[in-house]
Design a protein around this motif. Structure first.
Motif, PDB file in Angstrom:
ATOM      1  N   VAL A 120       0.844  -1.190   0.000  1.00  0.00           N
ATOM      2  CA  VAL A 120       0.000   0.000   0.000  1.00  0.00           C
ATOM      3  C   VAL A 120       0.880   1.241   0.000  1.00  0.00           C
ATOM      4  CG1 VAL A 120      -1.877  -1.219   1.155  1.00  0.00           C
ATOM      5  CG2 VAL A 120      -0.218   0.047   2.530  1.00  0.00           C
ATOM      6  N   PHE A 121       0.409   2.298  -0.640  1.00  0.00           N
ATOM      7  CA  PHE A 121       1.171   3.539  -0.693  1.00  0.00           C
ATOM      8  C   PHE A 121       0.209   4.700  -0.889  1.00  0.00           C
ATOM      9  CE2 PHE A 121       1.162   1.460  -4.808  1.00  0.00           C
ATOM     10  CZ  PHE A 121       0.870   2.461  -5.731  1.00  0.00           C
ATOM     11  N   GLU A 122       0.713   5.910  -0.699  1.00  0.00           N
ATOM     12  CA  GLU A 122      -0.145   7.093  -0.704  1.00  0.00           C
ATOM     13  C   GLU A 122       0.178   7.999  -1.875  1.00  0.00           C
ATOM     14  OE1 GLU A 122      -1.883  10.305   2.552  1.00  0.00           O
ATOM     15  OE2 GLU A 122       0.103   9.399   2.872  1.00  0.00           O
ATOM     16  N   GLY A 123      -0.882   8.406  -2.589  1.00  0.00           N
ATOM     17  CA  GLY A 123      -0.742   9.367  -3.671  1.00  0.00           C
ATOM     18  C   GLY A 123      -1.455  10.661  -3.326  1.00  0.00           C
ATOM     19  N   PRO A 124      -1.466  11.626  -4.219  1.00  0.00           N
ATOM     20  CA  PRO A 124      -2.128  12.904  -3.954  1.00  0.00           C
ATOM     21  C   PRO A 124      -3.620  12.775  -3.635  1.00  0.00           C
ATOM     22  CG  PRO A 124      -0.731  13.062  -5.903  1.00  0.00           C
ATOM     23  CD  PRO A 124      -0.769  11.623  -5.525  1.00  0.00           C
ATOM     24  N   GLU A 125      -4.271  11.730  -4.185  1.00  0.00           N
ATOM     25  CA  GLU A 125      -5.701  11.537  -3.940  1.00  0.00           C
ATOM     26  C   GLU A 125      -5.983  10.698  -2.702  1.00  0.00           C
ATOM     27  OE1 GLU A 125      -8.216  12.926  -5.604  1.00  0.00           O
ATOM     28  OE2 GLU A 125      -6.833  13.983  -6.935  1.00  0.00           O
ATOM     29  N   GLY A 126      -4.941  10.087  -2.131  1.00  0.00           N
ATOM     30  CA  GLY A 126      -5.136   9.258  -0.942  1.00  0.00           C
ATOM     31  C   GLY A 126      -4.417   7.923  -1.064  1.00  0.00           C
ATOM     32  N   TRP A 127      -4.673   7.034  -0.100  1.00  0.00           N
ATOM     33  CA  TRP A 127      -4.010   5.730  -0.074  1.00  0.00           C
ATOM     34  C   TRP A 127      -4.551   4.831  -1.173  1.00  0.00           C
ATOM     35  CZ3 TRP A 127       0.097   4.010   2.738  1.00  0.00           C
ATOM     36  CH2 TRP A 127       0.565   4.869   3.735  1.00  0.00           C
ATOM     37  N   THR A 128      -3.662   3.991  -1.684  1.00  0.00           N
ATOM     38  CA  THR A 128      -4.011   3.077  -2.759  1.00  0.00           C
ATOM     39  C   THR A 128      -3.285   1.755  -2.538  1.00  0.00           C
ATOM     40  OG1 THR A 128      -4.222   2.890  -5.170  1.00  0.00           O
ATOM     41  CG2 THR A 128      -2.196   3.908  -4.323  1.00  0.00           C
ATOM     42  N   GLU A 129      -3.605   0.747  -3.337  1.00  0.00           N
ATOM     43  CA  GLU A 129      -3.144  -0.618  -3.055  1.00  0.00           C
ATOM     44  C   GLU A 129      -2.703  -1.343  -4.320  1.00  0.00           C
ATOM     45  OE1 GLU A 129      -5.196  -4.795  -1.464  1.00  0.00           O
ATOM     46  OE2 GLU A 129      -5.821  -2.878  -0.610  1.00  0.00           O
ATOM     47  N   PRO A 153     -20.075   2.182   3.166  1.00  0.00           N
ATOM     48  CA  PRO A 153     -20.073   3.576   2.714  1.00  0.00           C
ATOM     49  C   PRO A 153     -19.037   3.795   1.619  1.00  0.00           C
ATOM     50  CG  PRO A 153     -18.820   3.384   4.739  1.00  0.00           C
ATOM     51  CD  PRO A 153     -19.389   2.018   4.463  1.00  0.00           C
ATOM     52  N   VAL A 154     -19.321   4.703   0.710  1.00  0.00           N
ATOM     53  CA  VAL A 154     -18.384   5.074  -0.348  1.00  0.00           C
ATOM     54  C   VAL A 154     -17.450   6.158   0.187  1.00  0.00           C
ATOM     55  CG1 VAL A 154     -18.177   6.076  -2.654  1.00  0.00           C
ATOM     56  CG2 VAL A 154     -20.056   4.493  -2.132  1.00  0.00           C
ATOM     57  N   GLY A 155     -16.156   6.005  -0.043  1.00  0.00           N
ATOM     58  CA  GLY A 155     -15.204   7.026   0.392  1.00  0.00           C
ATOM     59  C   GLY A 155     -13.842   6.425   0.677  1.00  0.00           C
ATOM     60  N   ARG A 156     -12.863   7.283   0.858  1.00  0.00           N
ATOM     61  CA  ARG A 156     -11.503   6.860   1.177  1.00  0.00           C
ATOM     62  C   ARG A 156     -11.421   6.381   2.617  1.00  0.00           C
ATOM     63  NH1 ARG A 156      -7.605   7.086  -3.246  1.00  0.00           N
ATOM     64  NH2 ARG A 156      -8.620   8.392  -4.798  1.00  0.00           N
ATOM     65  N   VAL A 157     -10.413   5.560   2.910  1.00  0.00           N
ATOM     66  CA  VAL A 157     -10.207   5.100   4.280  1.00  0.00           C
ATOM     67  C   VAL A 157      -8.978   5.786   4.875  1.00  0.00           C
ATOM     68  CG1 VAL A 157     -11.275   2.868   3.821  1.00  0.00           C
ATOM     69  CG2 VAL A 157      -8.804   3.118   3.574  1.00  0.00           C
ATOM     70  N   ALA A 158      -8.997   5.949   6.186  1.00  0.00           N
ATOM     71  CA  ALA A 158      -7.864   6.529   6.909  1.00  0.00           C
ATOM     72  C   ALA A 158      -6.961   5.392   7.390  1.00  0.00           C
ATOM     73  CB  ALA A 158      -8.365   7.348   8.094  1.00  0.00           C
ATOM     74  N   VAL A 159      -5.737   5.384   6.905  1.00  0.00           N
ATOM     75  CA  VAL A 159      -4.791   4.316   7.251  1.00  0.00           C
ATOM     76  C   VAL A 159      -4.124   4.636   8.595  1.00  0.00           C
ATOM     77  CG1 VAL A 159      -2.614   3.237   6.545  1.00  0.00           C
ATOM     78  CG2 VAL A 159      -4.425   3.646   4.873  1.00  0.00           C
ATOM     79  N   ASP A 160      -3.977   3.619   9.418  1.00  0.00           N
ATOM     80  CA  ASP A 160      -3.376   3.787  10.737  1.00  0.00           C
ATOM     81  C   ASP A 160      -1.906   3.362  10.706  1.00  0.00           C
ATOM     82  OD1 ASP A 160      -2.561   2.894  13.524  1.00  0.00           O
ATOM     83  OD2 ASP A 160      -4.530   3.776  13.960  1.00  0.00           O
ATOM     84  N   PRO A 161      -0.975   4.264  10.971  1.00  0.00           N
ATOM     85  CA  PRO A 161       0.450   3.909  10.928  1.00  0.00           C
ATOM     86  C   PRO A 161       0.814   2.776  11.881  1.00  0.00           C
ATOM     87  CG  PRO A 161       0.167   6.290  11.002  1.00  0.00           C
ATOM     88  CD  PRO A 161      -1.183   5.694  11.251  1.00  0.00           C
ATOM     89  N   ASP A 162       0.153   2.721  13.022  1.00  0.00           N
ATOM     90  CA  ASP A 162       0.442   1.649  13.980  1.00  0.00           C
ATOM     91  C   ASP A 162       0.072   0.283  13.406  1.00  0.00           C
ATOM     92  OD1 ASP A 162       1.406   3.446  15.845  1.00  0.00           O
ATOM     93  OD2 ASP A 162      -0.524   3.636  16.884  1.00  0.00           O
ATOM     94  N   LEU A 163      -1.026   0.226  12.666  1.00  0.00           N
ATOM     95  CA  LEU A 163      -1.430  -1.045  12.062  1.00  0.00           C
ATOM     96  C   LEU A 163      -0.501  -1.424  10.920  1.00  0.00           C
ATOM     97  CD1 LEU A 163      -5.327  -0.678  12.068  1.00  0.00           C
ATOM     98  CD2 LEU A 163      -3.910  -2.108  13.560  1.00  0.00           C
ATOM     99  N   LEU A 164      -0.004  -0.438  10.191  1.00  0.00           N
ATOM    100  CA  LEU A 164       0.981  -0.738   9.144  1.00  0.00           C
ATOM    101  C   LEU A 164       2.217  -1.387   9.753  1.00  0.00           C
ATOM    102  CD1 LEU A 164       0.864   2.478   6.903  1.00  0.00           C
ATOM    103  CD2 LEU A 164      -0.157   0.241   6.421  1.00  0.00           C
ATOM    104  N   ARG A 165       2.629  -0.878  10.907  1.00  0.00           N
ATOM    105  CA  ARG A 165       3.805  -1.457  11.575  1.00  0.00           C
ATOM    106  C   ARG A 165       3.481  -2.817  12.183  1.00  0.00           C
ATOM    107  NH1 ARG A 165       4.707   4.126  12.778  1.00  0.00           N
ATOM    108  NH2 ARG A 165       3.366   3.996  14.624  1.00  0.00           N
TER     109      ARG A 165
END
Length: 336
Positions: free
Chosen positions: A40-49, A296-308
């Motif tokens: 997963v990585f982040e672009g100008p529009e938000g996180w993507t996969e 729901p339709v929309g972007r998700v907020a990624v949690d840095p702690d969960l990434l780790r």
């Protein structure tokens, strides 16, 4: 499949700057895996996969990267709905395990049941579908997905055996378009619509199945088709009803599918985007789990702690980053 390369490609350094590789355990085996890996990585529009299955070669996986870049760097089409009804997904489990699986999809009114699993029999499929019908009663909707696992005669026999359970449709019962065309002719009297999945997302020409009259509807997935914009173009070109499904994505990838489902001109079927319920972990504190049968339709907020917490091993992370770089080179060559 046509050109799916974003124009212009963002710099590779920008893509890798925020890249994280995660390994998420599943609650039950699905597609032969118990852990789902994703970059997963982040672009100008938000996180993507970027999460093509590990067995896919670079040419096929590059289309998934095009989708990830499209979602991260390009605004999604205008949404025509704010929430999406989703189906429960029942892996090829034993019939006794069906109620437990369905319980993970509260409020859903439709179940997609995996059939034609390698090493299992038609009797196993019948028992599984019967268990779903028993759990949900006559009002529940049941669709089956064979992932192209039957030949023509096997598919006809299987649909004859499963039709009494009132199937909404049969997804990819055979692998090849000519087989689907002939099967559709043979089973017309059963009133079981035929849906195409692999014959769309793995085809050089994703519209061939529609031109051949081989399917009544399409199952589309944003990532394998090159992204939301490309998948929307395919659906409109086919002129058939569509169901948007997932590829066992994290909630980031599911948000991409939801953006596609929200942008369709019409949406008459529940979508296969509730599969975060099959994951034992995710990358957000608010995973896209079905509530009252919808998301729901929309972007998700990624949690840095969960990434780790769910970071893949250094070896697997290196493997994924190398794969992304190779796929980027494929896209780069295609855009020249």
């Amino acid at each position: 499949m046509g050109d799916v390369t974003p124009h212009p490609l963002p710099p590779l350094s920008d893509v890798l700057a925020s890249a994280h590789v995660v390994a998420l355990p599943l609650v039950t085996r699905f597609r032969g895996v118990t852990v789902r890996e994703a970059l997963v990585f982040e672009g100008p529009e938000g996180w993507t996969e970027f999460s093509p299955f590990v067995e896919y070669d670079d040419a096929e996986a590059a289309t998934w990267l095009a989708a990830a870049l499209d979602f991260g760097w390009t605004a999604t089409p205008a949404a025509q709905r704010t929430s999406i009804q989703v189906n429960a997904t029942v892996p090829a489990v034993a019939e006794d395990d069906v109620p437990g699986v369905l319980a993970r999809f509260p409020g859903c009114r439709t179940a997609k049941v995996k059939v034609a699993e390698r090493g299992q029999t038609l009797a196993d499929d019948v028992a599984r579908v019967r268990a779903v019908r028993a759990a949900w009663g006559p009002e529940g909707r049941i669709r089956i997905d064979a992932n192209g696992g039957w030949n023509l005669d096997e598919a006809e026999q299987a649909l004859h055996a499963l039709a009494p359970f009132d199937l909404e449709y049969a997804e990819q019962p055979c692998a090849r378009v000519p087989e689907l065309t002939e099967l559709r002719r043979r089973v017309a009297y059963m009133d079981v619509p035929i849906a195409a999945d692999e014959s769309v997302r793995k085809a050089t020409d994703p519209l061939a199945v529609a031109r051949a009259g081989a399917a009544d509807l399409l199952v589309v997935k944003a990532a394998p088709l090159g992204g939301v914009h490309r998948a929307l173009e395919i659906v409109r070109g086919a002129g058939l009803p569509a169901v948007v499904s997932s590829a066992l994505d994290t909630s980031i990838g599911l948000s991409m599918g939801l953006a596609l489902a929200a942008s369709l001109d019409t949406l008459d079927y529940d979508c296969g985007l509730g599969t975060a319920a099959l994951l034992a972990a995710d990358v957000t504190r608010d995973p896209l789990l079905p509530q009252d049968g919808s998301l729901p339709v929309g972007r998700v907020a990624v949690d840095p702690d969960l990434l780790r917490a769910h970071a893949a091993s250094s070896e697997r992370s290196a493997w994924w980053r190398s794969r992304l770089e190779r796929c980027y080179s494929v896209l780069e060559a295609g855009s020249g």
